[in-house]
Design a protein around this motif. Structure first.
Motif, PDB file in Angstrom:
ATOM      1  N   PHE A 135      32.815  35.469 -12.699  1.00  0.00           N
ATOM      2  CA  PHE A 135      32.549  34.518 -13.763  1.00  0.00           C
ATOM      3  C   PHE A 135      32.045  35.278 -14.991  1.00  0.00           C
ATOM      4  O   PHE A 135      31.437  36.333 -14.878  1.00  0.00           O
ATOM      5  CB  PHE A 135      31.490  33.500 -13.330  1.00  0.00           C
ATOM      6  N   GLY A 136      32.277  34.665 -16.151  1.00  0.00           N
ATOM      7  CA  GLY A 136      31.804  35.275 -17.376  1.00  0.00           C
ATOM      8  C   GLY A 136      30.455  34.753 -17.806  1.00  0.00           C
ATOM      9  O   GLY A 136      29.970  35.075 -18.889  1.00  0.00           O
ATOM     10  N   ALA A 137      29.838  33.906 -16.958  1.00  0.00           N
ATOM     11  CA  ALA A 137      28.543  33.317 -17.275  1.00  0.00           C
ATOM     12  C   ALA A 137      27.716  33.243 -16.000  1.00  0.00           C
ATOM     13  O   ALA A 137      28.227  33.383 -14.891  1.00  0.00           O
ATOM     14  CB  ALA A 137      28.721  31.928 -17.887  1.00  0.00           C
ATOM     15  N   SER A 138      26.428  33.020 -16.172  1.00  0.00           N
ATOM     16  CA  SER A 138      25.517  32.898 -15.050  1.00  0.00           C
ATOM     17  C   SER A 138      25.885  31.701 -14.182  1.00  0.00           C
ATOM     18  O   SER A 138      26.172  30.613 -14.682  1.00  0.00           O
ATOM     19  CB  SER A 138      24.090  32.746 -15.581  1.00  0.00           C
ATOM     20  N   VAL A 139      25.884  31.897 -12.853  1.00  0.00           N
ATOM     21  CA  VAL A 139      26.196  30.819 -11.917  1.00  0.00           C
ATOM     22  C   VAL A 139      24.902  30.131 -11.517  1.00  0.00           C
ATOM     23  O   VAL A 139      23.963  30.767 -11.035  1.00  0.00           O
ATOM     24  CB  VAL A 139      26.923  31.360 -10.672  1.00  0.00           C
ATOM     25  N   GLU A 140      24.851  28.806 -11.712  1.00  0.00           N
ATOM     26  CA  GLU A 140      23.612  28.069 -11.506  1.00  0.00           C
ATOM     27  C   GLU A 140      23.666  27.077 -10.355  1.00  0.00           C
ATOM     28  O   GLU A 140      22.617  26.651  -9.867  1.00  0.00           O
ATOM     29  CB  GLU A 140      23.244  27.311 -12.790  1.00  0.00           C
ATOM     30  N   ALA A 141      24.851  26.675  -9.920  1.00  0.00           N
ATOM     31  CA  ALA A 141      24.937  25.624  -8.909  1.00  0.00           C
ATOM     32  C   ALA A 141      26.222  25.762  -8.115  1.00  0.00           C
ATOM     33  O   ALA A 141      27.211  26.340  -8.593  1.00  0.00           O
ATOM     34  CB  ALA A 141      24.874  24.241  -9.567  1.00  0.00           C
ATOM     35  N   VAL A 142      26.209  25.212  -6.893  1.00  0.00           N
ATOM     36  CA  VAL A 142      27.394  25.222  -6.044  1.00  0.00           C
ATOM     37  C   VAL A 142      27.377  23.944  -5.209  1.00  0.00           C
ATOM     38  O   VAL A 142      26.316  23.453  -4.819  1.00  0.00           O
ATOM     39  CB  VAL A 142      27.420  26.482  -5.141  1.00  0.00           C
TER      40      VAL A 142
END
Length: 271
Positions: A66-73
């Protein structure tokens, strides 16, 4: 290797706490597979999505970045897996890699995801409230009727199917798959987490940063503090173990368990 354990046996076998994997990574989100309680997904903020197939003992990274921070799944009943990012909206996993699923999202800073038993997908955003998708993330529409506060902190689905939203100004519930929301308070409290009694749909707990853990026995009409505050005046997470014990995670004092009417610290190697 010990067999996989559940409930009280697991608490006794694995106490005190021990870190098992993903050391050094920030993990803001976890999701259980709906088909097996041994399959767990973790959102590692700077490293993508990881999967464990042995109840969290070992982990492997899913392909793709991903090109951004992953915050949720979250995982839907269909088995589809989704990731929420801080700046690039929502991604969907197709088994081989990730593709963006953000058509209609008016805010791409997504800090919360949930999927209910009907397969409706929800995304909680930084300042534009909740968006919902009824077509596996292909398109999104705003779903804020009755929500009030639009800064989302958490989305959760109760065992009985209702969807709960924690905002910086309190909690809301939707019983019609996100079409409308109803405020359940406590007004002015940032709500970071929910826990639900699987046997009593009117009993729930919330984690707040200005009142610690609160509980309601009537679906959120009234709230009362759990314990006498003290070291647990601020909480980020709350959960009920299989044996009924309540646990809470705090911003800077580690983990506590509720026992004999008071909160007791559980020793961790981290704060």
């Amino acid at each position: 290797e010990q067999p996989f354990l559940n409930g009280r046996a697991a608490l006794e076998a694995y106490s005190p706490w021990a870190q098992v994997a993903l050391a050094g990574r920030q993990v803001p989100g976890l999701a259980l597979s709906l088909g097996s309680d041994r399959v767990v997904f973790a959102a590692a903020r700077s490293d993508g999505i990881f999967r464990s197939q042995d109840g969290g003992r070992t982990w492997s990274a899913l392909p793709g970045s991903f090109g951004a921070s992953v915050e949720a799944v979250t995982v839907c009943p269909s088995g589809l897996l989704y990731a929420g990012t801080w700046g690039e909206g929502v991604y969907r996993f197709d088994g081989a890699g990730w593709s963006q699923a953000r058509n209609g999202l008016l805010q791409l800073f997504v800090g919360a995801l949930a999927c209910d038993e009907a397969g409706v997908l929800y995304a909680g955003t930084y300042d534009q409230g909740v968006f919902r998708s009824i077509d596996d993330g292909a398109t999104w529409t705003p779903a804020n009727s009755g929500l009030g506060q639009l800064q989302l902190l958490i989305l959760a689905v109760a065992p009985q199917g209702a969807v709960y939203a924690g905002t910086r100004g309190g909690a809301c519930v939707s019983e019609d798959h996100g079409v409308t929301w109803r405020a359940i308070g406590p007004a002015g409290s940032p709500v970071y987490d929910f826990a639900f009694d699987p046997l009593d749909p009117s009993r729930l707990w919330i984690a707040t940063t200005n009142g610690g853990v609160l509980t309601s026995g009537n679906g959120g009409r009234d709230w009362s503090p759990v314990g006498d505050g003290g070291p647990l005046s601020s909480a980020y997470t709350v959960t009920q173990a299989a044996d009924g014990t309540l646990y809470a995670g705090t911003p800077n004092n580690g983990v506590f368990r509720f026992q004999d009417g008071r909160w007791l610290p559980d020793e961790l190697a981290v704060t």
